[in-house]
Scaffold this active site. Structure first.
Site, PDB file in Angstrom:
ATOM      1  N   GLY A 218       0.806  -1.220   0.000  1.00  0.00           N
ATOM      2  CA  GLY A 218       0.000   0.000   0.000  1.00  0.00           C
ATOM      3  C   GLY A 218       0.837   1.267   0.000  1.00  0.00           C
ATOM      4  N   LYS A 225      -3.179   3.201  -4.016  1.00  0.00           N
ATOM      5  CA  LYS A 225      -3.705   4.219  -3.101  1.00  0.00           C
ATOM      6  C   LYS A 225      -3.184   5.599  -3.488  1.00  0.00           C
ATOM      7  CE  LYS A 225      -5.817   1.103  -0.815  1.00  0.00           C
ATOM      8  NZ  LYS A 225      -7.269   0.996  -0.981  1.00  0.00           N
ATOM      9  N   HIS A 245     -12.977   4.930  -3.167  1.00  0.00           N
ATOM     10  CA  HIS A 245     -12.507   3.677  -2.555  1.00  0.00           C
ATOM     11  C   HIS A 245     -13.681   2.690  -2.534  1.00  0.00           C
ATOM     12  CE1 HIS A 245     -10.384   1.764   1.204  1.00  0.00           C
ATOM     13  NE2 HIS A 245     -10.073   1.130   0.091  1.00  0.00           N
ATOM     14  N   THR A 272     -13.565  -7.109  -0.916  1.00  0.00           N
ATOM     15  CA  THR A 272     -13.249  -8.190  -1.850  1.00  0.00           C
ATOM     16  C   THR A 272     -14.296  -9.300  -1.723  1.00  0.00           C
ATOM     17  OG1 THR A 272     -10.928  -7.597  -1.655  1.00  0.00           O
ATOM     18  CG2 THR A 272     -11.408  -9.747  -2.630  1.00  0.00           C
ATOM     19  N   ASP A 294     -11.731  -2.697  -5.147  1.00  0.00           N
ATOM     20  CA  ASP A 294     -11.152  -1.693  -4.234  1.00  0.00           C
ATOM     21  C   ASP A 294     -11.340  -0.249  -4.692  1.00  0.00           C
ATOM     22  OD1 ASP A 294      -9.680  -1.166  -1.839  1.00  0.00           O
ATOM     23  OD2 ASP A 294      -7.902  -0.727  -3.023  1.00  0.00           O
ATOM     24  N   ASN A 383      -2.326  -8.631   8.285  1.00  0.00           N
ATOM     25  CA  ASN A 383      -2.473  -7.847   7.048  1.00  0.00           C
ATOM     26  C   ASN A 383      -1.683  -8.485   5.899  1.00  0.00           C
ATOM     27  OD1 ASN A 383      -3.483  -5.613   5.546  1.00  0.00           O
ATOM     28  ND2 ASN A 383      -1.527  -4.527   5.785  1.00  0.00           N
ATOM     29  N   ARG A 385      -1.078 -10.424   2.457  1.00  0.00           N
ATOM     30  CA  ARG A 385      -1.831 -10.083   1.248  1.00  0.00           C
ATOM     31  C   ARG A 385      -1.585 -11.053   0.106  1.00  0.00           C
ATOM     32  NH1 ARG A 385      -4.985  -5.102   1.186  1.00  0.00           N
ATOM     33  NH2 ARG A 385      -4.704  -4.269   3.253  1.00  0.00           N
ATOM     34  N   ARG A 416     -17.790  -1.159   9.866  1.00  0.00           N
ATOM     35  CA  ARG A 416     -17.825  -2.177  10.899  1.00  0.00           C
ATOM     36  C   ARG A 416     -18.342  -1.511  12.162  1.00  0.00           C
ATOM     37  NH1 ARG A 416     -14.323  -6.841  11.196  1.00  0.00           N
ATOM     38  NH2 ARG A 416     -13.446  -6.654   9.115  1.00  0.00           N
ATOM     39  N   GLY A 510     -22.059 -14.803   1.831  1.00  0.00           N
ATOM     40  CA  GLY A 510     -23.021 -15.016   0.750  1.00  0.00           C
ATOM     41  C   GLY A 510     -24.420 -14.520   1.107  1.00  0.00           C
TER      42      GLY A 510
HETATM   43  C1  OXD Z   1      -6.447  -0.791   1.814  1.00  0.00           C
HETATM   44  C2  OXD Z   1      -6.106  -1.697   0.706  1.00  0.00           C
HETATM   45  O1  OXD Z   1      -5.663  -0.667   2.778  1.00  0.00           O
HETATM   46  O2  OXD Z   1      -6.943  -1.848  -0.197  1.00  0.00           O
HETATM   47  O3  OXD Z   1      -7.510  -0.163   1.743  1.00  0.00           O
HETATM   48  O4  OXD Z   1      -5.004  -2.264   0.700  1.00  0.00           O
HETATM   49 MN    MN Z   2      -8.577  -0.477  -0.063  1.00  0.00          MN
END
Ligand code: OXD
Ligand code: MN
Length: 601
Positions: A218, A225, A245, A272, A294, A383, A385, A416, A510
Site C-alpha cells: 500500500g 492508493k 474507494h 473483496t 477496491d 495484514n 496479502r 464495521r 453469501g
Molecule cells: C487498503 C487496501 O488498505 O486496499 O484499503 O489495501
Molecule cells: Mn482499499
C-alpha cells in the site's frame, strides 16, 4: 547505507524499452542523476522480462518459490517485520498551503518536502538497479484512463505492478510522444527500510508521488492508493469525475436483468468478499460478477454515473479467506499469485489463519521463524496479502474492459459497527446519501498501523485516501449530484452489528445477497420500505429471509433504530464536523439538523 537490493544485469533485449516521450526521458535522467543507480532497467511488461525478474528475485531471496503442483507459478515475499501495513502517520499531502490538504490529511509544505526527499534520495540507488515501470490505470480505451510511471529499486514492486496494473508497452502507446501529455511521476526507493526514514508523499498539483523507506504494498505500489485514490481524487475534482474507494459488482437476475452497484467500505471490511459474493442456494439463477474490489473511477454520461475499475489485479487481505468465506477469491489465488507475509508449510504451500482444513503441524511463520499450532504468534500477519491478476477471478464481469464503464444503479456505504447502525437503510435523496457517506464510521483494522477496533469516522472510506481538503471533497460529491438526472440510489449497510451476547447478528458473506436483493428491488421500484428518522428501512417482510436460520428477535435488532444510540451518534456527527474546523458544506450541516429534527419527533 546497506544495499538491500543489489543490481541485476539483464541480457540483451531485456530492460531496454526506453519510451520516446522526451518528458519521461528527462525526468528519468533527473532521478537517475540524483539516486545514482548502477544501471537503469526500462520495463516492457513482457513474459520474458517477468521470468528474468522472478529468477533474479529467487536468487536474491526476495521471493520464495511455492509448490508448483499446489500453487502453480506462485511466490511468497516476506516484508521487513517493521513494514507490514500502510502508515498513515507518515503519509503526506504536500500542497503549497495547509488548506489545500485540509483538516484530515498530514500536510507538509511542497517545496520543503521536495528538498527533504531529494536529500534522502541522493545516492540512494548506488549499487542498485533503477527500474522504470510504465503503466496505465483503467481499461485501454477508457477516457478516464491515466498513464503513470513508477521508478523503483524494488523487484517486488515491479513484479507486483505487473499484476496490479496494465504495465509496459500499452502505457508507452497511450502516452505517445507529446512532452506535454498528462502522466503521473512516481518515485520509490526502499532506502534501508527504516521506519524513521519512511515517507509517502503526494504532490497533487504536480501529479507526483515520492515514497521512501518502505517495501510494503500500500505504501509502494504507487498506482493504487497513491495515484488511483489520492492523486486521482484531486484530478477528479479538477476534471469533474470521481475517484472512490469502492468495489464495483454486477447483479444479474434469473431473467437476465442486470444492475451494477458500487460500495465503499473501509480497508479490510470485506470489499473483496462482497465483490465476489456467491448467492446462497435460495437465490437460484442470480449471478454476481466482479468489476473491481477496491477502487472505482466514475464519470457522468447521459446524467448517470458510469464506473471503471482502474486496476488489473487484486491486492487482498489473506487471513480469513477460505472456500467458505470467499470461494472465488480462493480460486483466484490458487495460481499465478504473489503472496506477502503468509506462512510457508513444509511442502512449500501457503497457510494462514482461517484457511480451510486443519492447521499444519509445522510451518515457517511470516517472519521466517518456526511455527506450530501451539505458538503464541500468528503464522500469517493479519495484514498479509495476495496480489493476483483479476483474470483469475471466475466471477469476473464481462464488461470489465469496457472503456465507457458500467452504469451504477446504487452506491452503498458501510462500515464495521457493533451497535447503532442498522443492517441496511436507504438515503432519502442524493444529498442525504452524501451525508451518510460523510458521517460513516468504522472500527479500525490491521490494514493500517495503529490500534485495532476503535470507532473512527471515515467519510466515504476515503479518510486515508482523499488527496485534498475534505470539505471540498464533500462539496464535489454534492455538485456531482446536481449534474445527475438519473442519480444512483444511496444506501448504508452494516454486516457487523452485535447482539447483547456480543455475537454478530447477521451471518454475512453469501447471505449479504439478501440485502443486495433489497437494494436492487429499490432500484427497480418494487422493494417495500418504512420511513425512519435515519432513512428508508426495510421491514422484516421486505427482506427475503427464506431458508435463513435467523430468529425474529435478531432481525428486529438488526433493523432497529435505537433513539438513545442515535442521539449519541448524532452528537458524534456534530463532534466530527466541528473537528473539521468549518470546512463542511452548509448543505451537510443542514442534513445534520434535519436528522436531529427527525430524531426529536
Ligand atoms: C487498503 C487496501 O488498505 O486496499 O484499503 O489495501
Ligand atoms: Mn482499499
Amino acid at each position: 547505507m546497506k544495499n538491500i537490493a543489489p543490481a541485476i544485469f539483464p541480457p540483451n533485449g531485456i530492460g531496454d524499452a526506453r519510451p520516446a516521450n522526451q518528458g519521461v526521458l528527462d525526468w528519468v535522467h533527473e532521478i537517475g542523476k540524483l539516486t545514482k543507480p548502477e544501471n537503469i532497467f526500462w520495463c516492457d511488461g513482457s513474459e520474458r522480462e517477468n521470468e528474468f525478474l522472478i529468477a533474479e528475485s529467487l536468487k536474491q531471496n526476495v521471493l520464495i518459490k511455492l509448490n508448483e503442483r499446489k500453487v502453480p507459478r506462485s511466490y511468497l515475499h516476506r516484508s521487513n517485520p517493521n513494514d507490514v501495513a500502510r502508515v498513515e502517520r507518515v503519509t503526506f499531502i504536500c500542497t503549497p498551503t495547509k488548506e489545500g490538504a485540509g483538516p484530515t490529511n498530514n500536510w507538509s509544505e511542497a517545496a520543503d518536502t521536495y528538498s527533504k526527499l531529494y536529500g534522502l534520495l541522493n545516492g540512494a540507488m548506488r549499487g542498485r538497479t533503477m527500474f522504470v515501470v510504465p503503466y496505465i490505470m483503467g481499461p485501454p480505451d477508457s477516457p478516464l484512463t491515466k498513464v503513470g510511471f513508477e521508478i523503483t529499486d524494488s523487484k517486488y514492486v515491479v513484479l507486483s505492478m505487473r499484476i496490479m496494473t496494465r504495465m509496459g508497452e500499452i502505457a508507452l502507446k497511450r502516452l505517445g510522444d507529446d512532452p506535454k501529455a498528462e502522466w503521473n511521476r512516481g518515485v520509490h526507493s526502499l532506502l534501508d527500510v527504516d521506519p524513521d526514514r519512511r515517507f509517502i508523499c503526494h504532490f497533487p498539483q504536480d501529479n507526483t508521488i515520492i515514497s521512501v523507506g518502505s517495501g510494503y504494498g500500500g505504501n509502494v505500489l504507487l498506482s493504487k492508493k497513491c495515484l488511483a485514490l489520492r492523486i486521482g481524487s484531486y484530478l477528479a475534482r479538477e476534471q469533474g469525475w470521481m475517484a472512490e474507494h469502492m468495489l464495483i459488482l454486477g447483479v444479474e437476475s434469473p431473467e437476465g436483468k442486470k444492475h451494477y452497484v458500487a460500495a465503499a467500505f473501509p480497508s479490510a471490511c470485506g470489499k473483496t468478499n462482497f465483490a465476489m459474493l456467491i448467492p446462497p442456494r435460495h437465490f437460484k439463477g442470480w449471478k454476481i460478477t466482479t468489476v473491481g474490489d477496491d477502487i472505482a473511477w466514475m464519470e457522468i454520461r447521459d446524467g448517470r454515473l458510469f464506473a471503471v475499475n482502474p486496476e488489473n489485479g487484486y491486492f487482498g487481505v489473506v487471513p480469513g479467506t477460505s472456500y467458505k468465506s470467499n470461494p472465488n477469491a480462493m480460486r483466484s489465488i490458487e495460481h499465478d499469485t504473489l503472496y506477502t507475509n503468509v506462512a510457508l508449510t513444509d511442502d512449500s504451500d501457503v497457510w494462514w489463519e482461517g484457511k480451510d482444513g486443519a492447521p499444519p503441524k509445522h510451518a515457517i511463520d511470516w517472519r521466517g521463524n518456526d511455527w506450530t499450532p501451539d505458538s503464541k504468534e500468528k503464522a500469517a500477519h493479519p495484514n498479509s496479502r495476495f496480489a493476483t491478476p483479476m483474470r483469475n477471478n471466475p466471477a469476473l464481469d464481462v464488461d470489465v474492459e469496457k472503456g465507457e464503464g458500467v452504469p451504477i444503479s446504487a452506491i452503498i456505504f458501510g462500515g464495521r459497527r457493533s451497535d447503532t447502525v442498522p443492517l441496511v437503510y436507504q438515503a432519502f435523496d442524493w444529498t442525504h446519501g452524501v451525508y451518510l457517506g460523510a458521517t460513516m464510521a468504522s472500527e479500525t483494522t490491521a490494514a493500517a498501523t495503529g490500534a485495532v477496533g476503535q470507532v473512527r469516522r471515515d467519510p466515504m472510506a476515503m479518510l486515508p485516501f482523499c488527496g485534498y481538503n475534505i470539505g471540498d471533497y464533500f462539496q464535489h460529491w454534492i455538485d456531482i449530484g446536481k449534474r445527475l438526472t438519473n442519480p444512483s440510489l444511496i444506501f448504508n449497510v452494516n454486516w457487523f452489528r452485535k447482539g447483547t451476547n456480543g455475537k454478530f447478528l447477521w451471518p454475512g458473506f453469501g447471505e449479504n445477497m439478501r440485502v443486495l436483493k433489497w437494494v436492487i428491488d429499490r432500484c427497480e421500484g418494487i422493494g417495500g420500505a418504512l420511513e425512519s428518522p435515519v432513512g428508508w428501512l426495510p421491514s422484516p417482510h421486505d427482506l427475503d429471509l427464506e431458508e435463513l436460520d435467523i430468529d425474529h428477535k435478531s432481525v428486529a435488532d438488526l433493523l432497529g433504530v435505537d433513539h438513545e444510540e442515535w442521539q449519541k451518534e448524532l452528537a458524534e456527527h456534530k463532534k466530527f464536523f466541528d473537528s473539521l474546523g468549518g470546512v463542511v458544506p452548509d448543505e451537510l450541516e443542514k442534513q445534520r439538523e434535519n436528522l436531529e429534527g427527525r430524531l426529536a419527533e
